[in-house]
Scaffold this active site. Structure first.
Site, short mmCIF file in Angstrom:
data_model
loop_
_atom_site.label_atom_id
_atom_site.label_comp_id
_atom_site.label_asym_id
_atom_site.label_seq_id
_atom_site.Cartn_x
_atom_site.Cartn_y
_atom_site.Cartn_z
N ASP A 1 0.84 -1.22 0.00
CA ASP A 1 0.00 0.00 0.00
C ASP A 1 0.87 1.26 0.00
O ASP A 1 0.37 2.36 0.25
CB ASP A 1 -0.99 0.00 1.18
N ASP B 1 7.25 3.23 4.95
CA ASP B 1 8.04 2.01 5.20
C ASP B 1 7.94 1.03 4.05
O ASP B 1 8.84 0.20 3.84
CB ASP B 1 7.70 1.38 6.55
N ASP B 2 6.85 1.12 3.27
CA ASP B 2 6.75 0.31 2.05
C ASP B 2 7.83 0.73 1.06
O ASP B 2 8.49 -0.11 0.43
CB ASP B 2 5.38 0.48 1.39
N ASN C 1 -1.79 -0.66 16.67
CA ASN C 1 -1.29 0.68 16.30
C ASN C 1 -2.36 1.50 15.58
O ASN C 1 -2.13 2.65 15.20
CB ASN C 1 -0.02 0.60 15.45
N GLU D 1 -3.63 -4.15 14.58
CA GLU D 1 -2.57 -3.60 13.73
C GLU D 1 -3.20 -3.18 12.42
O GLU D 1 -4.13 -3.83 11.93
CB GLU D 1 -1.49 -4.69 13.52
N ASN E 1 -2.69 -3.23 8.98
CA ASN E 1 -2.91 -4.03 7.77
C ASN E 1 -4.04 -5.04 7.93
O ASN E 1 -4.78 -5.33 6.99
CB ASN E 1 -1.62 -4.76 7.35
N HIS F 1 8.49 -1.68 9.76
CA HIS F 1 7.56 -2.81 9.69
C HIS F 1 7.76 -3.62 8.39
O HIS F 1 7.96 -4.82 8.42
CB HIS F 1 6.11 -2.31 9.70
N ASP F 2 7.70 -2.92 7.26
CA ASP F 2 7.70 -3.60 5.97
C ASP F 2 9.07 -4.12 5.55
O ASP F 2 9.16 -5.27 5.05
CB ASP F 2 7.12 -2.66 4.89
O1 RIB Z 1 1.03 -1.53 10.90
C1 RIB Z 1 2.10 -1.26 10.03
C2 RIB Z 1 1.70 -1.49 8.61
O2 RIB Z 1 0.63 -0.62 8.26
C3 RIB Z 1 2.82 -1.18 7.60
O3 RIB Z 1 2.68 -2.00 6.48
C4 RIB Z 1 2.55 0.26 7.25
O4 RIB Z 1 3.05 0.59 5.95
C5 RIB Z 1 1.05 0.27 7.24
O5 RIB Z 1 0.61 -0.22 5.98
CA CA Z 2 2.55 -0.97 4.28
#
Ligand code: RIB
Ligand code: CA
Length: 313
Positions: free
Chosen positions: A10, A14-15, A165, A171, A173, A242-243
């Protein structure tokens, strides 16, 4: 022989770091990138993927636009975290013209079926909408993949995973498309789940010092990393990776310690997106598919691997 991966994303901050990391790893061959609505709308996510692939000079990576909204809910973005454009509101150059497949789910299916059984690892770093649609459209797909490495969930297996989060328990995703997560987690795919239990470990995060060290290299990529992370670093002093950790988990299993568990995905309004370990005990008649869940990360080795890769020419 490099590990062939498909990244479903997405395309937030961090992607973008995960895409750069994967592209720079010699052990990885990115076969395709499929985009999905999440941090930003899928059209913006697709544009972001093209921008980052242009920076990397990766003209041969196939790009497919996937789902614009979750299976059964409306899209909830996270622009307040990743910026309006998803890349920290950095002003990267407009993407060059290239073919974008309009049926990203179809591209995912086609690329996996075209490869040998077990040749492709799917790394999902956004909501699981595309993957759920692909598994539903093509029931052979799950077993054809080597593994699905999923950045998602909070499993309460470490102190970092005892809360969410996006809500107190979920979380992002998984929260964004819990119905899709339920389909994927209960498929016959071999799954490694990389949740907040390891990705919220601050020792595995990118600090201001790391970014300054990279910027001293003076490369185009290090400048892009500095730009896309600037807002997060100024607000929080670090960027949770994260990614990129999901990418690392797909490349080097020894970086993570995992446990096998069955997982329940909460699709009720009260606990939407909560991921709960189902303890298999004498009384429970719980049946289902155990997955590998990350419970520890060799944070120093991961950070060293990330910094070395993204700094490489
Ligand atoms: O919770 C972290 C995830 O959600 C990561 O993939 C961040 O890019 C968001 O998509
Ligand atoms: Ca992501």
């Amino acid at each position: 022989m490099p590990r062939k991966i498909i990244i479903d994303t997405d395309m937030g901050v961090d992607d973008a770091l995960a895409l750069i990391f994967a592209a720079k790893l010699p052990e990885v061959q990115i076969d395709a990138v499929t985009t999905v609505s999440g941090n930003v709308h899928v059209d913006q996510a697709t544009e972001n993927a093209l921008k980052i692939l242009d920076v990397l000079g990766k003209k041969n990576v196939l790009v497919g636009r996937g789902a614009a909204k979750p299976l059964a809910r409306s899209h909830v973005h996270s622009q307040e975290i990743h910026g309006r454009n998803g890349l920290g509101d950095s002003g990267l150059p407009e993407p060059q013209l290239r073919t974008v497949y309009d049926d990203g789910v179809g591209l995912l299916i086609q690329r996996v079926l075209a490869a040998r059984k077990g040749e492709v690892t799917l790394v999902t770093i956004g909501p699981l909408t595309n993957v759920a649609q692909a598994f539903t459209r093509e029931p052979r797909l799950a077993d054809r993949l080597d593994r699905v490495v999923i950045m998602g969930g909070a499993y309460g297996l470490t102190r970092y995973g005892r809360g969410g989060n996006v809500t107190s328990e979920a979380e992002y995703n998984i929260y964004e498309d819990p119905e899709a997560a339920e389909i994927v987690f209960h498929s016959n795919a071999r799954i490694t789940a990389v949740g907040l239990d390891v990705t919220m470990n601050p020792s595995a995060a990118l600090t201001r010092q790391h970014i300054d060290h990279l910027a001293s290299k003076g490369t185009v990529v290090s400048d892009v990393i500095r730009k896309v992370t600037a807002n997060m670093v100024s607000r929080w002093g670090l960027v949770y990776l994260h990614d990129p950790i999901a990418i690392a988990a797909a490349v080097d299993k020894t970086l993570l310690r995992t446990e096998k568990h069955m997982v329940d995905i909460d699709v009720t309004e009260k606990g939407i997106g909560r991921t709960t370990i189902i303890r298999r005990d004498e009384s429970s008649s719980a049946t289902g598919h155990e997955i590998d869940i990350a419970v520890n990360i060799d944070a120093k080795r991961f950070i060293d691997m990330f910094l070395e890769a993204v700094a490489s020419s």
